[in-house]
Motif scaffolding. Structure first.
Motif: not given
Length: 390
Positions: A113-115, A123-130
């Motif tokens: 959902d988030l992705l 794009a360019g406004r969020i970083s993803y960390i697992e």
């Protein structure tokens, strides 16, 4: 409480990104880490599974304006996917006021959902960390006995830190039941809980096997397309890993289906009713379980942008794990459960095809030593430390 290595990475991401999404399955420790981060700066935390908190952010622009000086932490953000329609405008507006970093922290229990909602617009406004399960560097170090506890119980904090193996098993069985009856139905088409439990258990029995959708479909009496849909759902919930085959041109016919692993060893063992370490050692899944445990620990500490694969040819050439780093360097890793590792000819043949820069055998001992032909035997702990410092 176990200090999680990712907390420092999360703080760094908030210093350089307007928003950060911390992804991981339920009960993996996302909220604990977020609340720890919130202690270092003005923050407001909302759980979107709480009806009152959800109402507060229905008009998100107004809510943000009233709390714009704080880090806004939203837990279970997949409950409100429409939020991201507003977010781009808010972030761009704040940038014009020279407020560029550390505005939002989102916690999500599913990737899809988030992705899907945010992939292009943010794009360019969020970083993803697992956030991965607790690993041996965080819990066991080079203590083999503690590593075996981690392998048996898995890396969910409440499962790992219980006072007994039986209490840990009860926690994991409750976790599985909750996912089947409450969580999974929220994310996809209605799937009978009994059917999905059978599918999940079949994957556990086949831990580390190359996907055979037709075989799974026959056993569940569904179509191959349905098996694909079930597998997509489990992967999106971050419960299953599909390890892709390495298929770069080598002039050979190669196996091209992914290998399938349940990502937490403790959940694998609960589905198979493996309650203690001795039972695990005597179970047919022991090899596949150890392989999946090692792979998940290794991938969890690999540098960002590292790609992971396996290699197999119909003739028996095989590498359990290939790591391909951002600069193009490749490592070939073979995984053995015993303390006196021996290699088959298939690994040597596969290395001739893949041409890795470094070759390792992860085994159950502690020493690091050469096995000839540029191959190093190494403990899981030592390999992970080397990757962490790469």
């Amino acid at each position: 409480m176990i200090d999680r290595r990712i907390e420092a990475k999360l703080k760094d991401a908030l210093r350089r990104s307007a928003s950060v999404a911390l992804m991981g399955p339920r009960q993996i420790g996302k909220t604990t880490i977020a609340l720890s981060v919130s202690e270092s700066k003005p923050s407001i935390y909302l759980d979107l599974e709480n009806r009152l908190d959800l109402e507060k952010v229905k008009d998100f622009r107004t809510f943000h304006e009233a709390n714009r000086e704080s880090l806004i932490i939203l837990d279970e953000v997949q409950k409100l996917p429409e939020l991201f329609m507003e977010l781009r405008g808010i972030i761009d507006q704040e940038r014009r006021k020279d407020n560029r970093y550390g505005m939002f922290l989102f916690l999500g229990s599913a990737s899809m959902d988030l992705l899907q909602q945010s992939g292009e617009s943010l794009a360019g406004r969020i970083s993803y960390i697992e956030l991965y399960p607790i690993d041996i560097l965080e819990y066991a170090g080079d203590d083999v006995e503690k590593m075996n506890v981690l392998w048996l119980r898995g890396g969910f904090p409440e499962s790992l830190l219980t006072s007994s193996d039986s209490d840990s098993m009860e926690w994991r069985l409750d976790f599985i039941k909750t996912y089947l009856e409450r969580d999974i139905p929220q994310f996809g088409p209605r799937i009978p809980a009994a059917t999905l439990e059978r599918f999940w258990t079949m994957l556990a029995h086949n831990q580390g096997s190359v996907l055979n959708a037709a075989h799974l479909a026959r056993n569940l009496e569904v179509s191959g397309v349905t098996i694909g849909r079930y597998l997509d759902l489990m992967a999106d919930l971050l419960l299953v890993r599909r390890l892709r085959p390495w298929t770069t041109n080598v002039g050979k016919r190669l196996v091209r289906s992914p290998k399938i692993y349940l990502r937490d060893s403790g959940i694998t063992h609960a589905l198979l009713n493996i309650g203690d370490y001795n039972s695990l050692l005597g179970h047919p899944v022991v090899g596949g379980s150890w392989e999946g445990f090692v792979i998940e620990n290794i991938i969890g500490v690999a540098p960002s942008r590292t790609q992971s694969f396996y290699y197999r040819s119909p003739g028996g050439a095989e590498i359990d794990l290939i790591l391909e780093f951002a600069g193009g360097e490749k490592w070939a890793i073979e995984i053995k459960r015993n303390s006196a590792p021996k290699l088959s000819r298939g690994f040597h043949t596969a290395c001739e095809d893949v041409k890795p820069d470094r070759k390792f055998v992860v085994y159950a001992g502690r020493d690091t030593f050469s096995m000839g032909e540029g191959i190093m035997a190494i403990s899981l702990f030592s390999l992970m430390e080397e990757l962490l410092n790469k």
